[in-house]
Write an enzyme that holds these catalytic residues in place. Structure first.
Site, PDB file in Angstrom:
ATOM      1  CE1 TYR A 145      -2.260   3.256   2.675  1.00  0.00           C
ATOM      2  CE2 TYR A 145      -3.591   2.666   0.786  1.00  0.00           C
ATOM      3  CZ  TYR A 145      -3.308   3.523   1.829  1.00  0.00           C
ATOM      4  OH  TYR A 145      -4.071   4.657   2.016  1.00  0.00           O
ATOM      5  CG  ASP A 240       5.909   3.383   0.539  1.00  0.00           C
ATOM      6  OD1 ASP A 240       4.689   3.187   0.324  1.00  0.00           O
ATOM      7  OD2 ASP A 240       6.319   4.042   1.521  1.00  0.00           O
ATOM      8  CE  LYS A 268       2.812   4.662   8.024  1.00  0.00           C
ATOM      9  NZ  LYS A 268       1.417   4.668   8.533  1.00  0.00           N
TER      10      LYS A 268
HETATM   11  P1  KE4 Z   1      -0.436   8.328   4.702  1.00  0.00           P
HETATM   12  O1  KE4 Z   1      -0.987   9.054   3.499  1.00  0.00           O
HETATM   13  O2  KE4 Z   1      -1.512   7.542   5.445  1.00  0.00           O
HETATM   14  O3  KE4 Z   1       0.382   9.245   5.619  1.00  0.00           O
HETATM   15  O4  KE4 Z   1       0.643   7.256   4.174  1.00  0.00           O
HETATM   16  C1  KE4 Z   1       0.255   6.311   3.203  1.00  0.00           C
HETATM   17  C2  KE4 Z   1       1.206   5.129   3.292  1.00  0.00           C
HETATM   18  C3  KE4 Z   1       2.192   4.998   2.329  1.00  0.00           C
HETATM   19  N1  KE4 Z   1       3.073   3.970   2.369  1.00  0.00           N
HETATM   20  C4  KE4 Z   1       3.036   3.049   3.357  1.00  0.00           C
HETATM   21  C5  KE4 Z   1       4.041   1.935   3.368  1.00  0.00           C
HETATM   22  C6  KE4 Z   1       2.045   3.137   4.370  1.00  0.00           C
HETATM   23  O5  KE4 Z   1       2.023   2.201   5.352  1.00  0.00           O
HETATM   24  C7  KE4 Z   1       1.109   4.188   4.341  1.00  0.00           C
HETATM   25  C8  KE4 Z   1       0.008   4.314   5.372  1.00  0.00           C
HETATM   26  N2  KE4 Z   1      -0.109   3.239   6.290  1.00  0.00           N
HETATM   27  C9  KE4 Z   1      -1.411   3.001   6.844  1.00  0.00           C
HETATM   28  C10 KE4 Z   1      -1.282   1.804   7.795  1.00  0.00           C
HETATM   29  N3  KE4 Z   1      -1.313   0.573   7.118  1.00  0.00           N
HETATM   30  C11 KE4 Z   1      -1.962   4.204   7.531  1.00  0.00           C
HETATM   31  C12 KE4 Z   1      -3.181   3.947   8.410  1.00  0.00           C
HETATM   32  C13 KE4 Z   1      -4.445   4.461   7.778  1.00  0.00           C
HETATM   33  O6  KE4 Z   1      -4.595   4.371   6.529  1.00  0.00           O
HETATM   34  O7  KE4 Z   1      -5.308   4.919   8.559  1.00  0.00           O
END
Ligand code: KE4
Length: 428
Positions: A145, A240, A268
C-alpha cells in the site's frame, strides 16, 4: 466485559457527521467487528479511552510513535515552536535542518522534498519518475500500500502483465491501466513484465518489507534482483519506506538490506506524530522537480515549523539513543512469547517479524506474499483481537496490518501481552 459507554455514544454521534464515523477506514473495526474506542490520552506504550480503560498499544499511531506516545522531547519541541507561529508558507530554518538530517541518515538520498503525508510522497515520487523517464507505466506489488492516490489504488488486472483494474470507485480505468500489479517475491513475474513492456516502465515501487498485508519479508536476493533489473531497464527503483524508514534502522530497510534505491518515500516517524511526508533520492532525478525542473509538486504546509520541530526531536533521539538495540530486544521477546503461546494453545500461527514490526497470521503455512496472507483464518483473528482487547492489549484492528513496538514498551508489557495471547488463543 469492559464498559465503553462513552465511546459508544461518541461513535453514534460521529456516524452522523463523519462517513463511517472515522477519518480513516481501518479505524472503524469493520474487519474485526464491534466499534472503535475513542482515545482520551496517550503516554508511553499506553492509550486511555474516554471511559478510562487503558491498553498496551501496538498500533503506535501506525508507526510514528517509535519513542512511545507524548514523548517529552517531542512535546517540548512542539510547544516551543508554537510560541513563534504555527505556519509561515515561507522557508524556515527547520526545513533545512530536517533535509540535512534525512540526507545524512539515508545515504541514497542526495536531495529531499518535504510534504504532508505518505500518500503525497508516493504520488509525487511516481510523477517524478514518469517525468524523468518520459514513460507512463509502473510496477507495484499486490499487498503493498502506497497511500490513496488514484494510480496506486489498483489491483492486478487479468494476466497481470497487461494492466491494472481500479481498486476503488472513482479511479478511471484510463488511470489504472498504466499500473502493473505483480505478486511480491516473484522474480519471474517481474522479468515477464519488463519483457512485455520494454522501454515503457518508468518505475518499480515497493515496500521493501511489506507492512500493509500484515508483515512479510523479501526473500533472499529479491531486493538485489529488483535493483539490478531496474538499473538494466532504465526504470526508477522507488522504496516506499513510509513505514520502515528510520524504524528498521537509522537508514531504514535499505540500510538493513544493503540496497540503494533511486528514490525513497518517507512519512510517519519523520513527523513525530504530526503530518509529514517526504521523498528523496538521486539529485539528478530530484532536480526535475519544480521550481528547477518540469515536474510540479507543491504544498501549503510542507515544511511546517511545528511538524519539523516534532520530527527533528524524534530523529535526533533515534541518532542519540540505543533505540534499535532496545527495539530488537523487545521484538525478539514478543516473538518468542507469541510462538510459545500459540504452541501451548495448539493454534497454527505464523509470527513474522522484522525488528519492531510484526504480524501473527492464523495459518500453518509460511507467509511471503499477499496470497499467503489471504490464507489466514480471519474468524480466528477476530476472536483473538477482541480477546486481547478485553485483556487490555490493543492490536491493529485487521489481520492485514503490521504491529509496532516502541522504546516505551517494557519487558513487563511484553510479558502481559504474551499472557493475554495465551488466554485469547485458548479455544480459538
Ligand atoms: P499516509 O498518506 O496515510 O500518511 O501514508 C500512506 C502510506 C504509504 N506507504 C506506506 C508503506 C504506508 O504504510 C502508508 C500508510 N499506512 C497506513 C497503515 N497501514 C496508515 C493507516 C491508515 O490508513 O489509517
Amino acid at each position: 466485559m469492559i464498559s465503553r459507554a462513552k465511546s459508544e455514544a461518541l461513535f453514534a454521534e460521529a456516524l452522523r457527521f463523519i462517513p463511517g464515523g472515522v477519518n480513516s477506514p481501518v479505524r472503524a473495526f469493520r474487519a474485526v467487528g464491534g466499534q472503535p474506542f475513542f482515545v482520551q490520552r496517550a503516554k508511553g506504550a499506553r492509550v486511555w479511552d474516554v471511559d478510562g480503560n487503558d491498553y498496551i498499544d501496538y498500533v503506535c499511531t501506525w508507526g510514528p510513535a517509535i519513542h512511545g506516545h507524548a514523548f517529552p522531547k517531542i512535546i517540548e519541541a512542539v510547544k516551543a515552536a508554537a510560541e513563534h507561529g504555527t505556519s509561515f508558507g515561507i522557508p524556515n530554518p527547520h526545513e533545512v535542518t530536517m533535509a540535512k538530517l534525512i540526507c545524512g541518515l539515508v545515504p541514497s538520498v542526495e536531495k529531499v522534498r518535504l510534504c504532508n503525508s505518505g500518500t503525497e510522497a508516493c504520488m509525487s515520487a511516481i510523477r517524478l519518475a514518469r517525468g524523468f523517464t518520459k514513460r507512463d507505466k509502473f510496477i507495484k506489488f499486490d499487498g503493498c500500500y502506497h497511500g490513496h492516490a488514484d494510480c496506486l489504488l489498483v489491483k492486478a488486472g487479468s494476466g497481470a502483465l497487461t494492466f491494472g483494474n481500479p481498486d476503488s470507485a472513482g479511479v478511471p480505468a484510463d488511470t489504472a491501466k498504466h499500473t502493473l500489479v505483480l505478486p511480491f517475491n516473484d522474480v519471474e513475474a517481474v522479468k515477464a513484465a519488463f519483457l512485455a513492456n520494454s522501454d515503457q516502465i518508468a518505475a518499480v515501487i515497493l515496500e521493501p518489507v511489506p507492512g500493509n498485508a500484515g508483515l512479510y519479508l523479501p526473500k533472499p536476493g529479491y531486493l538485489e534482483f529488483l535493483r539490478e533489473i531496474t538499473r538494466e531497464e532504465g526504470a526508477v527503483l522507488i522504496f516506499d519506506e513510509v513505514m520502515t524508514g528510520f524504524r528498521l534502522a537509522p537508514g531504514g530497510a535499505q540500510e538493513r538490506f544493503g540496497i540503494k534505491p533511486d528514490l525513497t518515500c518517507f512519512g510517519k516517524i519523520i513527523g513525530g506524530g504530526l503530518p509529514v511526508g517526504a521523498f528523496g533520492g538521486r539529485a539528478d532525478i530530484m532536480d526535475y522537480l519544480a521550481p528547477l525542473g518540469p515536474v510540479y509538486q507543491a504544498g501549503t504546509l510542507s515544511g511546517n515549523p511545528l511538524a519539523m520541530a516534532a520530527g527533528l526531536a524524534a530523529l535526533e533521539e533515534l541518532k542519540a539513543g540505543r533505540t534499535y538495540a532496545r527495539l530488537e530486544e523487545l521484538g525478539a521477546a514478543l516473538e518468542a512469547g507469541m510462538k510459545d503461546a500459540a504452541k501451548s494453545a495448539g493454534v497454527p500461527v505464523q509470527f513474522n517479524r522484522c525488528g519492531s514490526m510484526f504480524c501473527g497470521y492464523f495459518t500453518s503455512e509460511p507467509v511471503h506474499s499477499l496470497a499467503g496472507a489471504m490464507k489466514s483464518d480471519r474468524e480466528r483473528f477476530k476472536k483473538y483481537f477482541h480477546g486481547m482487547l478485553e485483556a487490555g492489549v490493543y492490536l491493529a484492528p485487521s489481520q492485514f496490518e503490521a504491529g509496532f513496538i516502541s522504546t516505551a514498551h517494557s519487558a513487563a508489557d511484553i510479558e502481559q501481552t504474551v499472557r493475554a495471547a495465551g488466554k485469547a488463543m485458548q479455544g480459538l
